[in-house]
Design an enzyme around this catalytic site. Structure first.
Site, PDB file in Angstrom:
ATOM      1  N   ASP A 277      41.496  39.121  35.971  1.00 58.93           N
ATOM      2  CA  ASP A 277      42.437  39.131  34.845  1.00 58.93           C
ATOM      3  C   ASP A 277      43.336  37.902  34.827  1.00 58.93           C
ATOM      4  OD1 ASP A 277      43.795  39.896  37.150  1.00 58.93           O
ATOM      5  OD2 ASP A 277      44.107  41.953  36.502  1.00 58.93           O
TER       6      ASP A 277
ATOM      7  N   ASN B 218      49.484  53.862  39.817  1.00 65.01           N
ATOM      8  CA  ASN B 218      49.021  54.808  38.792  1.00 65.01           C
ATOM      9  C   ASN B 218      47.495  54.835  38.680  1.00 65.01           C
ATOM     10  OD1 ASN B 218      48.421  52.395  37.565  1.00 65.01           O
ATOM     11  ND2 ASN B 218      49.709  52.694  35.773  1.00 65.01           N
TER      12      ASN B 218
ATOM     13  N   HIS C 218      45.533  52.170  38.334  1.00 63.86           N
ATOM     14  CA  HIS C 218      44.876  51.120  37.540  1.00 63.86           C
ATOM     15  C   HIS C 218      44.023  50.209  38.429  1.00 63.86           C
ATOM     16  CE1 HIS C 218      48.584  48.214  37.736  1.00 63.86           C
ATOM     17  NE2 HIS C 218      47.744  47.919  38.679  1.00 63.86           N
TER      18      HIS C 218
ATOM     19  N   GLU D 261      44.844  50.258  32.537  1.00 61.62           N
ATOM     20  CA  GLU D 261      45.844  51.308  32.764  1.00 61.62           C
ATOM     21  C   GLU D 261      45.244  52.679  32.437  1.00 61.62           C
ATOM     22  OE1 GLU D 261      48.504  50.552  34.184  1.00 61.62           O
ATOM     23  OE2 GLU D 261      49.104  48.527  33.607  1.00 61.62           O
TER      24      GLU D 261
HETATM   25  P1  PGA Z   1      49.218  44.906  44.530  1.00 62.17           P
HETATM   26  O1  PGA Z   1      48.711  45.357  43.124  1.00 62.17           O
HETATM   27  O2  PGA Z   1      48.042  44.316  45.214  1.00 62.17           O
HETATM   28  O3  PGA Z   1      50.276  43.870  44.253  1.00 62.17           O
HETATM   29  O4  PGA Z   1      49.730  46.126  45.206  1.00 62.17           O
HETATM   30  C1  PGA Z   1      47.472  45.998  43.045  1.00 62.17           C
HETATM   31  C2  PGA Z   1      47.275  46.416  41.624  1.00 62.17           C
HETATM   32  O5  PGA Z   1      48.276  46.744  40.959  1.00 62.17           O
HETATM   33  O6  PGA Z   1      46.128  46.426  41.167  1.00 62.17           O
END
Ligand code: PGA
Length: 241
Positions: free
Chosen positions: A67, A136, A138, A143
């Site tokens: 992304d 959550n 994702h 999301e």
């Molecule tokens: P993080 O984020 O590696 O900063 O914990 C992971 C994500 O939100 O996909």
């Protein structure tokens, strides 16, 4: 889903990097799907260490990132491209032409999404996709509620995701409101998926992933429909499993 437990973040990163290094050594032209965020940082450090100590070469590897923020160009210090350059690419023998992220400043974002899906196909597909997981559930910027059939698309970021990512920005209001992300189906097309998680903040999500059902309310649960997923998580992330 294969589950590998690790004592802590360091061990998780070592185990993850070993799998990636093995992939690149056995297939020097491998296509790696990469991720940003805190989760893969230790893994990238290990890849860099191995590259300098053992000479594993990325000269023929192609990378496809999950992304990119809309509105930030490659030179913006908050762009994912900048993050990847800093945290990994600059320390490896990988050239500009082999590195791919969505272009967050494309004039026509829908056309850019389509270009990205075509590009993934043209590389022959992703051999190994590295993923983190949001609290959550994702994956990428997909999301809760994102259709499992989604391909690369533009998303409006939820408040909770913007808050979680604000730590990388000078001011919370600087976090972009939109991003381009590979979709859930784009992710599921990968040959192998390597999902990483560490820390207590991920424990609920890992519990739901391991014990819960498959539902679009919890994007990571789509991974249960893939037959080659490895989850490497540390003791804190596994505390509720
Ligand atoms: P993080 O984020 O590696 O900063 O914990 C992971 C994500 O939100 O996909």
């Amino acid at each position: 889903m294969k589950l590998i437990s690790a004592k802590n973040q360091t061990e998780m990163s070592r185990k993850a990097s070993s799998l990636i290094i093995e992939t690149v050594r056995s297939a020097p032209e491998a296509v790696l799907g990469l991720a940003t965020g805190s989760t893969p940082l230790g893994t990238y450090q290990e890849l860099i260490r191995d590259h300098s100590e053992n000479g594993t070469s990325y000269g023929k590897v192609t990378t496809i990132n999950l992304d990119e923020y809309v509105g930030l160009d490659a030179d913006d210090p908050n762009s994912f491209r900048h993050f990847m350059d800093n945290q990994l690419f600059e320390a490896l023998d990988i050239s500009e032409q082999q590195i791919h992220l969505p272009n967050g400043t494309a004039e026509n974002l829908d056309a850019e999404c389509e270009r990205y899906d075509i590009l993934i196909k043209q590389t022959g597909g992703i051999d190994l996709q590295l993923l983190g997981i949001g609290e959550n559930g994702h994956i990428g910027f997909n999301e809760p509620g994102t259709p499992f059939s989604s391909r690369t698309h533009v998303v409006e970021l939820t408040e909770s995701t913007r808050k979680a990512n604000a730590r990388f920005f000078e001011r919370p209001e600087d976090v972009p409101t939109h991003a381009i992300t590979m979709g859930i189906d784009s992710i599921l097309q990968s040959q192998k998926i390597l999902l990483l998680a560490f820390g207590a903040s991920k424990a609920e999500a890992i519990k739901r992933l391991v014990h819960g059902g498959v539902s679009e309310d919890f994007p990571a649960s789509a991974l249960k429909r893939h037959d080659d997923v490895t989850l490497i998580a540390d003791e804190e992330a596994l505390a509720l499993v």
